[in-house]
Design a protein around this motif. Structure first.
Motif, PDB file in Angstrom:
ATOM      1  N   TRP A  28       0.693  -1.248   0.025  1.00  0.00           N
ATOM      2  CA  TRP A  28      -0.118  -0.111  -0.092  1.00  0.00           C
ATOM      3  C   TRP A  28       1.079   1.138   0.056  1.00  0.00           C
ATOM      4  CZ3 TRP A  28      -1.519   4.309   2.520  1.00  0.00           C
ATOM      5  CH2 TRP A  28      -2.429   4.934   2.356  1.00  0.00           C
ATOM      6  N   ILE A  29       1.933   1.096   0.696  1.00  0.00           N
ATOM      7  CA  ILE A  29       2.892   2.347   0.875  1.00  0.00           C
ATOM      8  C   ILE A  29       3.666   2.653  -0.288  1.00  0.00           C
ATOM      9  CG2 ILE A  29       5.027   3.150   2.004  1.00  0.00           C
ATOM     10  CD1 ILE A  29       4.079   1.783   4.459  1.00  0.00           C
ATOM     11  N   PHE A  30       3.889   1.660  -1.048  1.00  0.00           N
ATOM     12  CA  PHE A  30       4.568   1.792  -2.445  1.00  0.00           C
ATOM     13  C   PHE A  30       3.569   2.009  -3.480  1.00  0.00           C
ATOM     14  CE2 PHE A  30       8.883  -0.611  -2.724  1.00  0.00           C
ATOM     15  CZ  PHE A  30       9.177  -0.081  -1.417  1.00  0.00           C
ATOM     16  N   MET A  31       2.339   1.825  -3.379  1.00  0.00           N
ATOM     17  CA  MET A  31       1.439   1.997  -4.312  1.00  0.00           C
ATOM     18  C   MET A  31       0.977   3.587  -4.122  1.00  0.00           C
ATOM     19  SD  MET A  31      -2.502   0.708  -4.548  1.00  0.00           S
ATOM     20  CE  MET A  31      -3.029   1.575  -3.086  1.00  0.00           C
ATOM     21  N   THR A  32       0.766   4.099  -2.934  1.00  0.00           N
ATOM     22  CA  THR A  32       0.515   5.525  -2.809  1.00  0.00           C
ATOM     23  C   THR A  32       1.585   6.379  -2.580  1.00  0.00           C
ATOM     24  OG1 THR A  32       0.349   5.367  -0.320  1.00  0.00           O
ATOM     25  CG2 THR A  32      -1.622   4.841  -1.289  1.00  0.00           C
ATOM     26  N   GLY A  33       2.772   5.909  -2.404  1.00  0.00           N
ATOM     27  CA  GLY A  33       3.704   6.827  -2.314  1.00  0.00           C
ATOM     28  C   GLY A  33       3.955   7.791  -1.018  1.00  0.00           C
ATOM     29  N   ARG A  34       3.064   7.318   0.098  1.00  0.00           N
ATOM     30  CA  ARG A  34       2.827   7.756   1.262  1.00  0.00           C
ATOM     31  C   ARG A  34       3.158   6.734   2.300  1.00  0.00           C
ATOM     32  NH1 ARG A  34      -3.067   9.154   1.183  1.00  0.00           N
ATOM     33  NH2 ARG A  34      -2.459  10.308   3.319  1.00  0.00           N
ATOM     34  N   PRO A  35       3.926   7.275   3.504  1.00  0.00           N
ATOM     35  CA  PRO A  35       4.405   8.831   3.791  1.00  0.00           C
ATOM     36  C   PRO A  35       5.477   8.973   2.851  1.00  0.00           C
ATOM     37  CG  PRO A  35       5.200   7.100   5.359  1.00  0.00           C
ATOM     38  CD  PRO A  35       4.194   6.381   4.586  1.00  0.00           C
TER      39      PRO A  35
END
Ligand SMILES: NC(=O)c1ccc[n+]([C@@H]2O[C@H](COP(=O)([O-])OP(=O)(O)OC[C@H]3O[C@@H](n4cnc5c(N)ncnc54)[C@H](OP(=O)(O)O)[C@@H]3O)[C@@H](O)[C@H]2O)c1
Length: 324
Positions: A44-51
């Motif tokens: 999810w973090i890699f998909m959204t680039g967040r944080p």
């Protein structure tokens, strides 16, 4: 080959099923025909680039690689120069490098291990990132030993469901904190006691814990310390990963807890990320001995990987897996 790719950061809508080039196994690498791939907050973090800090590591405008997915279980299709431990046809599991939501993925040979003989590919794909993290929390940061009282916060989640079982396997008395809907699951994983987080607070009862493993909740350090024994250990795995900003919810575990730990009797530790075949083999032994079993709530076909990522936000019980 078919793969789930993205051209920009964003919610699960940025993911698309497309034909892409099959990766090749370079030196020290293994090409795996993927049968199943795990879903976890790291994807999810890699998909959204967040944080946003994560973009410094994987790309400012779009993630590299473009194919999503990390955990995998499958069959070795080819090995690169210098790989001696695996042969085509071997059933393996571990962490991919080129993106595992794909028919084929490349992995470093030292990030793979033989698949536990008693697991399906879907069960095996639920293990690598979550269970290796739980192992580091229980064994390394938490130093959990027999007879200790251990509290696992987020006990019905991906990391927590493994942490409960690993702490039990080390002979601890385990209390799991979860929502009421997951109480049955957490008891079934071996927890001696369950705290329904909607009804009770773990820091308000008379019990003090030798080790607290926090996988969710972003509890203030003061709350967590109140529930610890004077020399107890806090192992922070993670908190809110969807908060945005430069560091999301990670500043507490990366900076505040280690700093405060210098001045108090309790040991406040962050659980770092590491992928390691030796840890995978330790997990394989526990799984084949029956001490640890992945809790898979649901599987999704490859084309429905975006739905799996959306479902992750609705707090699944245990793990979600993409199957091929
Ligand atoms: N350090 C590392 O290397 C590493 C590796 C993997 C993951 N992580 C991090 O660890 C965290 C957990 O990952 P995961 O895969 O276990 O996620 P997950 O599967 O979403 O599980 C989190 C669990 O916490 C529970 N929860 C949510 N809010 C809570 C609250 N306020 N208080 C108590 N429990 C709460 C949720 O269920 P209920 O609300 O239904 O109880 C859920 O089951 C994430 O932040 C992730 O980024 C870190």
């Amino acid at each position: 080959m078919k793969a789930i790719v993205q051209d920009r950061y964003g919610p699960a809508d940025v993911l698309a099923l497309r034909d892409t080039d099959r990766p090749a196994a370079g030196p020290g690498k293994v090409l795996v025909e993927v049968r199943a791939a795990g879903v976890d907050p790291g994807v999810w973090i890699f998909m959204t680039g967040r944080p946003y800090l994560v973009r410094m590591a994987i790309g400012l405008r779009r993630p590299t690689p473009a194919v999503r997915g990390r955990d995998l279980a499958g069959v070795v299709a080819a090995v690169g120069d210098g790989v001696t431990g695996f042969r085509p046809g071997d059933e393996v599991y571990g962490c991919g490098e080129s993106g595992s939501y794909a028919e084929f993925a490349v992995a470093r040979a030292d990030r793979l291990a033989p698949k536990p003989a008693n697991l399906t590919f879907a069960q095996a794909a639920a293990v690598p990132v979550s269970a290796m993290t739980a192992l580091r929390a229980v064994r390394d940061a938490g130093e959990v030993g027999a007879g200790q009282r251990v509290l696992v916060i987020g006990a019905g989640g991906g990391v927590g469901s493994f942490a409960v079982q690993l702490a039990k396997a080390r002979g601890a008395h385990v209390t799991g904190v979860c929502s009421g809907a997951k109480a049955g699951l957490v008891r079934g994983l071996g927890a001696d006691e369950v705290i329904d987080r909607a009804k009770d607070r773990f820091d308000r009862g008379p019990v003090r814990y030798d080790v607290i493993i926090e996988t969710a909740g972003d509890h203030p350090l003061a709350t967590l310390r109140r529930a610890l024994t004077p020399r107890g250990i806090l192992a922070i795995v993670g908190g809110s990963y969807d908060r945005g900003g430069l560091l999301g919810g990670f500043s507490r575990q990366m900076f505040r807890a280690p700093l405060l730990s210098l001045f108090v009797g309790q040991r406040l530790r962050s659980v770092g990320a590491r992928e390691d075949a030796a840890d995978l083999r330790e997990l394989t032994a526990l799984i084949e001995a029956g001490a640890v079993t992945p809790a898979v709530e649901r599987t999704y076909p490859l084309a429905d990987a975006p739905a799996a990522l959306r479902a992750l936000g609705h707090r699944p019980a245990g793990k979600l897996v993409v199957t091929l």
